[in-house]
Design an enzyme around this catalytic site. Structure first.
Site, PDB file in Angstrom:
ATOM      1  N   ASP A 172       4.844  23.625  13.220  1.00  0.00           N
ATOM      2  CA  ASP A 172       3.973  24.797  13.128  1.00  0.00           C
ATOM      3  C   ASP A 172       3.479  25.123  14.531  1.00  0.00           C
ATOM      4  O   ASP A 172       3.683  24.352  15.464  1.00  0.00           O
ATOM      5  CB  ASP A 172       2.800  24.533  12.182  1.00  0.00           C
ATOM      6  CG  ASP A 172       1.997  23.317  12.589  1.00  0.00           C
ATOM      7  OD1 ASP A 172       1.001  23.487  13.317  1.00  0.00           O
ATOM      8  OD2 ASP A 172       2.364  22.189  12.205  1.00  0.00           O
ATOM      9  N   ARG A 175       0.814  -1.219   0.000  1.00  0.00           N
ATOM     10  CA  ARG A 175       0.000   0.000   0.000  1.00  0.00           C
ATOM     11  C   ARG A 175       0.848   1.270   0.000  1.00  0.00           C
ATOM     12  O   ARG A 175       0.404   2.344   0.424  1.00  0.00           O
ATOM     13  CB  ARG A 175      -0.954   0.012   1.185  1.00  0.00           C
ATOM     14  CG  ARG A 175      -1.979  -1.110   1.161  1.00  0.00           C
ATOM     15  CD  ARG A 175      -2.928  -1.025   2.319  1.00  0.00           C
ATOM     16  NE  ARG A 175      -3.928  -2.089   2.251  1.00  0.00           N
ATOM     17  CZ  ARG A 175      -5.242  -1.901   2.384  1.00  0.00           C
ATOM     18  NH1 ARG A 175      -5.714  -0.702   2.600  1.00  0.00           N
ATOM     19  NH2 ARG A 175      -6.072  -2.916   2.325  1.00  0.00           N
ATOM     20  N   ARG A 220      12.557  21.534   6.542  1.00  0.00           N
ATOM     21  CA  ARG A 220      12.048  20.482   7.410  1.00  0.00           C
ATOM     22  C   ARG A 220      13.066  19.352   7.604  1.00  0.00           C
ATOM     23  O   ARG A 220      13.251  18.874   8.711  1.00  0.00           O
ATOM     24  CB  ARG A 220      10.737  19.926   6.867  1.00  0.00           C
ATOM     25  CG  ARG A 220       9.602  20.921   7.016  1.00  0.00           C
ATOM     26  CD  ARG A 220       8.263  20.308   6.705  1.00  0.00           C
ATOM     27  NE  ARG A 220       7.200  21.269   6.984  1.00  0.00           N
ATOM     28  CZ  ARG A 220       6.045  20.972   7.544  1.00  0.00           C
ATOM     29  NH1 ARG A 220       5.788  19.734   7.883  1.00  0.00           N
ATOM     30  NH2 ARG A 220       5.138  21.902   7.756  1.00  0.00           N
TER      31      ARG A 220
END
Length: 237
Positions: free
Chosen positions: A204, A43, A217
């Site tokens: 954030d 998946r 990041r």
């Protein structure tokens, strides 16, 4: 091999790092591990096993939210023998003293509900981190000079939250940050006698509206991964 993890027997290490994003798992494995092997892509939820300072480590994506994480952690523990599980992810800051790029070590995780609620029924079980991992992570962060906060977080079961009153109460009661997975990780670790910790980078801030730019990041998240790895293999008296 399980329904959601395609790794063969022996391909998953006893120590597993759990980023929500499968591509963050790929980045972390390629950046911090040696002899990396892709062991799961069912998946698209990527998982890799390699070594860090001679120690075997698996980095497996867990998806977003507690139901998704619960699937992977259950299978990692019950079918592959994982014993130390550390969530490495992002969170939203909820206190003035917490800044974007800081690291939060989640001592406890407050929730409205988790996939484990059906087991606990009327009991408000209080999931918490493993002390040895928490202490080792705090020591590692201090040694690196990383601005770190240790305390309670809030594991929300929704991303698009329309309960400002609830957030106000979280802030009022000293909750450091909000994310979506740690509480169920702590529940499952307690149930199966494993060690668990959430090491979170503040990406954030709910109070200021500040957010970490995407191009910054990875550099900030790198400290989080290093802290998690050092904690996993530290001996705490």
């Amino acid at each position: 091999m399980t329904i959601h993890i395609g790794a063969k027997s022996g391909e998953i290490a006893e120590t597993v790092l759990l980023p929500g994003d499968p591509y963050r798992a790929k980045w972390a494995a390629e950046t911090f591990l040696s002899d990396v092997k892709l062991v799961n892509e069912v998946r698209g939820m990527l998982g890799y096993t390699g070594t860090w300072n001679g120690q075997r480590v698996t980095i497996q994506g867990s998806g977003m939210g507690m139901p998704s994480l619960s699937i992977y952690v259950n299978e990692l523990i019950r079918d592959y023998g994982a014993r130390t599980l550390i969530r490495i992810g992002s969170c939203g800051g909820m206190q003035d003293k917490v800044a974007v790029r800081d690291v939060i070590l989640a001592m406890t995780a407050t929730t409205l509900s988790t996939p484990s609620r059906g087991i606990f029924k009327e009991v408000n079980f209080a999931p918490c981190a493993d002390w040895s991992l928490l202490k080792a992570a705090a020591d590692a962060a201090q040694a690196k000079g990383t601005t770190t906060h240790v305390g309670g977080i809030y594991s929300s079961d929704v991303f698009y939250d329309e309960r400002p009153d609830l957030n106000e109460q979280m802030v009022r009661h000293g909750i450091l940050g909000v994310e979506m997975e740690a509480a169920e990780l702590y529940n499952l670790a307690a149930r199966h006698g494993c060690r668990a910790l959430a090491v979170l980078t503040v990406s954030d801030h709910l109070l200021t509206g500040e957010a970490l730019p995407s191009d910054q990041r990875e550099r900030s998240f790198g400290e989080m991964v290093e802290i998690a790895l050092e904690a996993a293999f530290s001996e705490v008296p």
